[in-house]
Motif scaffolding. Structure first.
Motif, PDB file in Angstrom:
ATOM      1  N   UNK A   1       0.857  -1.189   0.000  1.00  0.00           N
ATOM      2  CA  UNK A   1       0.000   0.000   0.000  1.00  0.00           C
ATOM      3  C   UNK A   1       0.888   1.232   0.000  1.00  0.00           C
ATOM      4  N   UNK A   2       0.555   2.189  -0.870  1.00  0.00           N
ATOM      5  CA  UNK A   2       1.321   3.420  -0.990  1.00  0.00           C
ATOM      6  C   UNK A   2       0.983   4.370   0.150  1.00  0.00           C
ATOM      7  N   UNK A   3       1.846   5.355   0.348  1.00  0.00           N
ATOM      8  CA  UNK A   3       1.519   6.465   1.239  1.00  0.00           C
ATOM      9  C   UNK A   3       1.870   7.749   0.519  1.00  0.00           C
ATOM     10  N   UNK A   4       0.984   8.728   0.623  1.00  0.00           N
ATOM     11  CA  UNK A   4       1.318  10.071   0.145  1.00  0.00           C
ATOM     12  C   UNK A   4       0.927  11.064   1.231  1.00  0.00           C
ATOM     13  N   UNK A   5       1.664  12.159   1.291  1.00  0.00           N
ATOM     14  CA  UNK A   5       1.403  13.211   2.266  1.00  0.00           C
ATOM     15  C   UNK A   5       0.396  14.182   1.640  1.00  0.00           C
ATOM     16  N   UNK A   6      -0.842  14.201   2.153  1.00  0.00           N
ATOM     17  CA  UNK A   6      -1.873  15.040   1.514  1.00  0.00           C
ATOM     18  C   UNK A   6      -1.473  16.510   1.419  1.00  0.00           C
ATOM     19  N   UNK A   7      -0.636  16.977   2.360  1.00  0.00           N
ATOM     20  CA  UNK A   7      -0.230  18.386   2.339  1.00  0.00           C
ATOM     21  C   UNK A   7       0.663  18.719   1.143  1.00  0.00           C
ATOM     22  N   UNK A   8       1.145  17.701   0.443  1.00  0.00           N
ATOM     23  CA  UNK A   8       1.988  17.960  -0.727  1.00  0.00           C
ATOM     24  C   UNK A   8       1.165  18.315  -1.971  1.00  0.00           C
ATOM     25  N   UNK A   9      -0.154  18.358  -1.799  1.00  0.00           N
ATOM     26  CA  UNK A   9      -1.024  18.896  -2.850  1.00  0.00           C
ATOM     27  C   UNK A   9      -0.964  18.147  -4.159  1.00  0.00           C
TER      28      UNK A   9
ATOM     29  N   UNK B   1       0.429   3.582  -7.905  1.00  0.00           N
ATOM     30  CA  UNK B   1      -0.524   2.522  -8.268  1.00  0.00           C
ATOM     31  C   UNK B   1      -0.253   2.045  -9.701  1.00  0.00           C
ATOM     32  N   UNK B   2      -0.176   2.979 -10.638  1.00  0.00           N
ATOM     33  CA  UNK B   2      -0.054   2.593 -12.060  1.00  0.00           C
ATOM     34  C   UNK B   2       1.327   2.044 -12.401  1.00  0.00           C
ATOM     35  N   UNK B   3       2.388   2.730 -11.952  1.00  0.00           N
ATOM     36  CA  UNK B   3       3.739   2.328 -12.379  1.00  0.00           C
ATOM     37  C   UNK B   3       4.385   1.341 -11.408  1.00  0.00           C
TER      38      UNK B   3
ATOM     39  N   UNK C   1       1.529  -0.769  -6.697  1.00  0.00           N
ATOM     40  CA  UNK C   1       0.996  -0.853  -5.337  1.00  0.00           C
ATOM     41  C   UNK C   1      -0.536  -0.952  -5.411  1.00  0.00           C
ATOM     42  N   UNK C   2      -1.151  -1.504  -4.356  1.00  0.00           N
ATOM     43  CA  UNK C   2      -2.531  -1.976  -4.478  1.00  0.00           C
ATOM     44  C   UNK C   2      -3.546  -1.195  -3.655  1.00  0.00           C
ATOM     45  N   UNK C   3      -3.106  -0.149  -2.973  1.00  0.00           N
ATOM     46  CA  UNK C   3      -3.999   0.638  -2.135  1.00  0.00           C
ATOM     47  C   UNK C   3      -3.205   1.794  -1.560  1.00  0.00           C
ATOM     48  N   UNK C   4      -3.864   2.595  -0.726  1.00  0.00           N
ATOM     49  CA  UNK C   4      -3.205   3.764  -0.151  1.00  0.00           C
ATOM     50  C   UNK C   4      -3.479   3.794   1.349  1.00  0.00           C
ATOM     51  N   UNK C   5      -2.419   4.051   2.127  1.00  0.00           N
ATOM     52  CA  UNK C   5      -2.568   4.116   3.585  1.00  0.00           C
ATOM     53  C   UNK C   5      -2.395   5.551   4.059  1.00  0.00           C
ATOM     54  N   UNK C   6      -3.319   6.015   4.931  1.00  0.00           N
ATOM     55  CA  UNK C   6      -3.198   7.347   5.534  1.00  0.00           C
ATOM     56  C   UNK C   6      -3.147   7.230   7.047  1.00  0.00           C
ATOM     57  N   UNK C   7      -2.452   8.164   7.666  1.00  0.00           N
ATOM     58  CA  UNK C   7      -2.512   8.311   9.116  1.00  0.00           C
ATOM     59  C   UNK C   7      -2.907   9.760   9.414  1.00  0.00           C
ATOM     60  N   UNK C   8      -4.230  10.035   9.457  1.00  0.00           N
ATOM     61  CA  UNK C   8      -4.659  11.428   9.635  1.00  0.00           C
ATOM     62  C   UNK C   8      -4.087  12.063  10.896  1.00  0.00           C
ATOM     63  N   UNK C   9      -3.807  11.273  11.937  1.00  0.00           N
ATOM     64  CA  UNK C   9      -3.249  11.825  13.169  1.00  0.00           C
ATOM     65  C   UNK C   9      -1.828  12.335  12.984  1.00  0.00           C
ATOM     66  N   UNK C  10      -0.966  11.478  12.489  1.00  0.00           N
ATOM     67  CA  UNK C  10       0.441  11.855  12.317  1.00  0.00           C
ATOM     68  C   UNK C  10       0.605  12.786  11.109  1.00  0.00           C
TER      69      UNK C  10
ATOM     70  N   UNK D   1      -7.825   8.601  -6.075  1.00  0.00           N
ATOM     71  CA  UNK D   1      -7.773   7.234  -5.536  1.00  0.00           C
ATOM     72  C   UNK D   1      -9.037   6.470  -5.947  1.00  0.00           C
ATOM     73  N   UNK D   2     -10.174   7.156  -5.891  1.00  0.00           N
ATOM     74  CA  UNK D   2     -11.418   6.521  -6.343  1.00  0.00           C
ATOM     75  C   UNK D   2     -11.313   6.134  -7.816  1.00  0.00           C
ATOM     76  N   UNK D   3     -10.751   7.035  -8.612  1.00  0.00           N
ATOM     77  CA  UNK D   3     -10.591   6.778 -10.050  1.00  0.00           C
ATOM     78  C   UNK D   3      -9.637   5.602 -10.307  1.00  0.00           C
ATOM     79  N   UNK D   4      -8.596   5.486  -9.473  1.00  0.00           N
ATOM     80  CA  UNK D   4      -7.634   4.394  -9.642  1.00  0.00           C
ATOM     81  C   UNK D   4      -8.228   3.045  -9.223  1.00  0.00           C
TER      82      UNK D   4
END
Ligand SMILES: [Zn+2]
Length: 294
Positions: A93-101, A112-114, A117-126, A143-146
């Motif tokens: 599962x991938x991770x991206x920092x939402x603040x990176x816009x 996901x495409x290249x 990876x099969x999903x995305x993991x978030x930690x809204x707290x950290x 993510x919905x589109x992927x």
């Protein structure tokens, strides 16, 4: 047709120096003190050997909370390389920092495409963001589109626990109710709440009953200590929406399984759903789930 592995562990962190000492760094140290355990560092070979030994497929989680923590990410390339090396054993599962816009939107597509990876993991707290914040909706839209699931930490937090100020981590971000709004706005997105969501597990139960695109993994807690209301729902009404996860290396899959086996409220059919059938459905787009489970 290969034999079916015993389980899919939906929540596996890397036990390596790169993750525990570099990416988590001071947060891991505090969690270890709080839980009075010490995470034993392992290399990738030992990690793979552990999952061969328990006969499980593991979902490996990347980690990027750079904006909020200032710490270097555990990158998607790092996780993808492990999956490439052990394609029968792991899903990533991938991770991206939402603040990176916009960079985060691009990165999730690449992961996901290249990288496969099969999903995305978030930690809204950290990562310090609200999952239903519209500023991050372009990312959720992507993510919905992927067509891959998104996993969100819910409930209290071992990281930062027992330290003045909780190392800056605010628990409000990890209330499951924000996932309810996300699920309403993105009905085509599969959302998984990670962990039993304590102390908001009843809030999570309400969301699971109301939104068919929401699931819950039970990682991070021995089944012995998971709140009774959630265990009761997992054994009955919500049996198709609950997933096994350990939270390795903080809890071993052996320990989780042993304590789960000791509960007598689960039928063999429901156990099978929680241990792999439900996960298999969510991971049907991956080669490994297809290979093992047809
Ligand atoms: Zn975790």
């Amino acid at each position: 047709m290969q034999a079916v592995p015993r389980a899919i562990d939906f929540h596996v962190h890397l036990p390596t120096t790169e993750f525990i000492q570099v990416t988590l760094g001071p947060y891991a140290k505090a969690a270890e003190r709080f839980f009075r355990t010490e995470v034993k560092l392992k290399d990738i070979e030992q990690l793979a050997a552990d999952y061969v030994a328990v006969d499980m497929i593991g979902v490996l989680l990347a980690w990027d909370a750079e904006t909020a923590t200032g710490l270097p990410p555990l990158g998607n390339d790092y996780v993808a390389a492990i999956v490439r090396r052990y394609p029968q054993q792991f899903i990533g599962f991938a991770s991206v920092d939402p603040h990176k816009g916009r960079a985060a939107v691009k990165e999730v597509e690449r992961a996901i495409r290249d990288l496969g990876l099969a999903g995305v993991k978030f930690h809204p707290g950290v990562q310090a963001f609200y999952p239903n914040d519209r500023a991050f909706y372009p990312l959720m839209e992507k993510i919905q589109e992927l067509g891959v699931p998104a996993l969100f930490h819910t409930g209290t937090n071992g990281l930062g626990a027992g330290v003045p100020g909780g190392m800056g981590i605010k628990l409000d971000y990890t209330r499951p109710i924000y996932l309810d709004a996300l699920a309403a706005d993105f009905p085509g997105l599969t959302i998984i709440g990670a962990h039993p969501s304590w102390p908001w597990h009843d809030e999570m139960i309400a969301i699971l009953q109301h939104k068919a695109n929401v699931y819950n993994d039970l990682s991070g807690w021995s089944p012995k200590y998971i709140p009774q209301s959630l265990l009761r729902e997992a054994a009955t009404r919500l049996q198709d929406r609950i997933l096994f996860g350990s939270d390795y290396p903080f809890i071993t899959p052996q320990r989780w399984l042993r304590d789960f086996e000791a509960l007598d409220s689960f039928t063999p059919e429901v156990r099978e759903k929680i241990l792999w059938r439900n996960a298999q459905k969510l991971l049907a787009h991956t080669a490994v789930a297809h290979m093992h489970f047809g």
